[in-house]
Design a protein around this motif. Structure first.
Motif, mmCIF file in Angstrom:
data_model
loop_
_atom_site.group_PDB
_atom_site.id
_atom_site.type_symbol
_atom_site.label_atom_id
_atom_site.label_comp_id
_atom_site.label_asym_id
_atom_site.label_seq_id
_atom_site.Cartn_x
_atom_site.Cartn_y
_atom_site.Cartn_z
ATOM 1 N N GLU A 75 -13.571 1.585 -12.592
ATOM 2 C CA GLU A 75 -13.411 0.130 -12.519
ATOM 3 C C GLU A 75 -12.821 -0.268 -11.168
ATOM 4 O OE1 GLU A 75 -13.711 -3.753 -13.624
ATOM 5 O OE2 GLU A 75 -14.388 -2.044 -14.843
ATOM 6 N N ALA A 76 -11.790 0.442 -10.729
ATOM 7 C CA ALA A 76 -11.150 0.110 -9.463
ATOM 8 C C ALA A 76 -12.044 0.427 -8.276
ATOM 9 C CB ALA A 76 -9.823 0.866 -9.343
ATOM 10 N N LEU A 77 -12.830 1.483 -8.376
ATOM 11 C CA LEU A 77 -13.736 1.870 -7.297
ATOM 12 C C LEU A 77 -14.906 0.908 -7.170
ATOM 13 C CD1 LEU A 77 -14.250 4.125 -5.161
ATOM 14 C CD2 LEU A 77 -15.610 5.305 -6.905
ATOM 15 N N GLY A 78 -15.375 0.403 -8.323
ATOM 16 C CA GLY A 78 -16.470 -0.555 -8.315
ATOM 17 C C GLY A 78 -17.845 0.064 -8.185
ATOM 18 N N GLN A 79 -17.933 1.363 -8.345
ATOM 19 C CA GLN A 79 -19.218 2.057 -8.306
ATOM 20 C C GLN A 79 -19.063 3.428 -8.948
ATOM 21 O OE1 GLN A 79 -20.461 3.618 -4.339
ATOM 22 N NE2 GLN A 79 -18.669 2.505 -3.579
ATOM 23 N N PRO A 80 -20.182 4.117 -9.223
ATOM 24 C CA PRO A 80 -20.076 5.414 -9.877
ATOM 25 C C PRO A 80 -19.408 6.463 -9.004
ATOM 26 C CG PRO A 80 -22.292 4.508 -10.114
ATOM 27 C CD PRO A 80 -21.584 3.661 -9.105
ATOM 28 N N LEU A 81 -18.926 7.499 -9.658
ATOM 29 C CA LEU A 81 -18.473 8.718 -9.004
ATOM 30 C C LEU A 81 -19.535 9.792 -9.195
ATOM 31 C CD1 LEU A 81 -14.770 8.827 -10.235
ATOM 32 C CD2 LEU A 81 -15.462 8.703 -7.837
ATOM 33 N N LEU A 82 -19.516 10.781 -8.344
ATOM 34 C CA LEU A 82 -20.359 11.948 -8.537
ATOM 35 C C LEU A 82 -19.455 13.088 -8.971
ATOM 36 C CD1 LEU A 82 -23.391 12.399 -8.190
ATOM 37 C CD2 LEU A 82 -22.907 13.493 -6.001
ATOM 38 N N GLY A 83 -19.794 13.746 -10.080
ATOM 39 C CA GLY A 83 -18.878 14.728 -10.623
ATOM 40 C C GLY A 83 -19.547 15.975 -11.157
ATOM 41 N N SER A 84 -18.710 16.976 -11.436
ATOM 42 C CA SER A 84 -19.172 18.243 -11.989
ATOM 43 C C SER A 84 -18.061 18.850 -12.822
ATOM 44 C CB SER A 84 -19.551 19.206 -10.855
ATOM 45 O OG SER A 84 -19.968 20.463 -11.366
ATOM 46 N N THR A 85 -18.414 19.419 -13.968
ATOM 47 C CA THR A 85 -17.438 20.110 -14.808
ATOM 48 C C THR A 85 -16.689 21.155 -13.989
ATOM 49 O OG1 THR A 85 -18.849 19.815 -16.754
ATOM 50 C CG2 THR A 85 -17.153 21.506 -16.892
#
Length: 231
Positions: free
Chosen positions: A153-163
């Motif tokens: 929400e604070a970033l305003g865009q998706p994150l890219l992630g990995s387990t």
């Protein structure tokens, strides 16, 4: 202290010193806005964050930061054919990144937010480096964790992630102190929200006529008519 490669104007990598990672203790249900904003700044500055999710801890970075993405792949030991996941706040962002028919949309909506990654057909707007090089697919996840959702929400865009599974381990890390000890010179921030589950997210491929189980995990397979033996 270690050194992080950055692209130089000459095309040759230059290097900057990377200090030991920061360590934030954030309330798992009521995240402190000040710490969330500081974490977002670290992400915007090109940092990699170890954050809690509704399955295990994950590594995440800014969607558009190529260097951070490559660092996550090196830490995880992943090649370009192994997808990282887009972490999104809700399904309102789905159409920006994936092509989904009405049936699969209803199916995804019925189990999100939750511990699932869905492999979907990528839209043309998705950068090629974020999608599977031959199949043009992308992994999408709507996590059910207050801290991760607050960051998004604070970033305003998706994150890219990995387990967060480190080679040669077969199980994800779930203890922030252990993550700090093992990765303190390779990532920029560890968020401690207490122990997460030790199961990864369930990965479901929805690009075909029927759901296909790619990886069993914490999410129930019942909504998809699948069993653990389907993998």
């Amino acid at each position: 202290m270690c050194r992080r490669p950055l692209a130089g104007n000459s095309g040759q990598p230059t290097y900057v010193d990377l200090v030991m990672s920061q360590f934030f203790r954030i309330h798992p249900d009521n995240p402190q806005p000040r710490l969330i904003n500081q974490a977002v700044q670290i992400i915007n500055d090109g940092g990699i964050v170890a954050l809690p999710t509704d399955s295990s801890y994950a590594l995440a970075c800014h969607l558009d930061d190529k260097n951070a993405v490559e660092r996550i792949r090196r830490i995880r030991g992943l090649d370009e054919k192994q997808l990282l996941s887009l972490l999104v706040r809700d399904l309102s962002e789905l159409s920006n990144f994936a092509i989904v028919d009405n049936r699969n949309y209803r199916l995804i909506k019925s189990v999100t937010p939750g511990p699932y990654v869905f492999v979907l057909q990528a839209t043309k707007e998705v950068p090629r480096r974020l999608s599977h090089p031959s199949r043009k697919t992308i992994g999408l996840r709507v996590p059910n964790h207050a801290i991760t959702l607050a960051l998004l929400e604070a970033l305003g865009q998706p994150l890219l992630g990995s387990t967060l599974i480190l080679p040669p381990d077969t199980h994800p890390l779930n203890d922030a102190e252990e993550i700090r000890q093992r990765l303190e010179k390779q990532i920029d921030l560890v968020i401690d929200a207490g122990a997460c589950a030790m199961e990864p997210s369930t990965v479901i491929d929805l690009t075909g006529d029927e759901p296909v189980l790619v990886r069993p995990g914490r999410g129930s397979l019942e909504p998809f008519g699948l069993t653990a033996e389907s993998a």
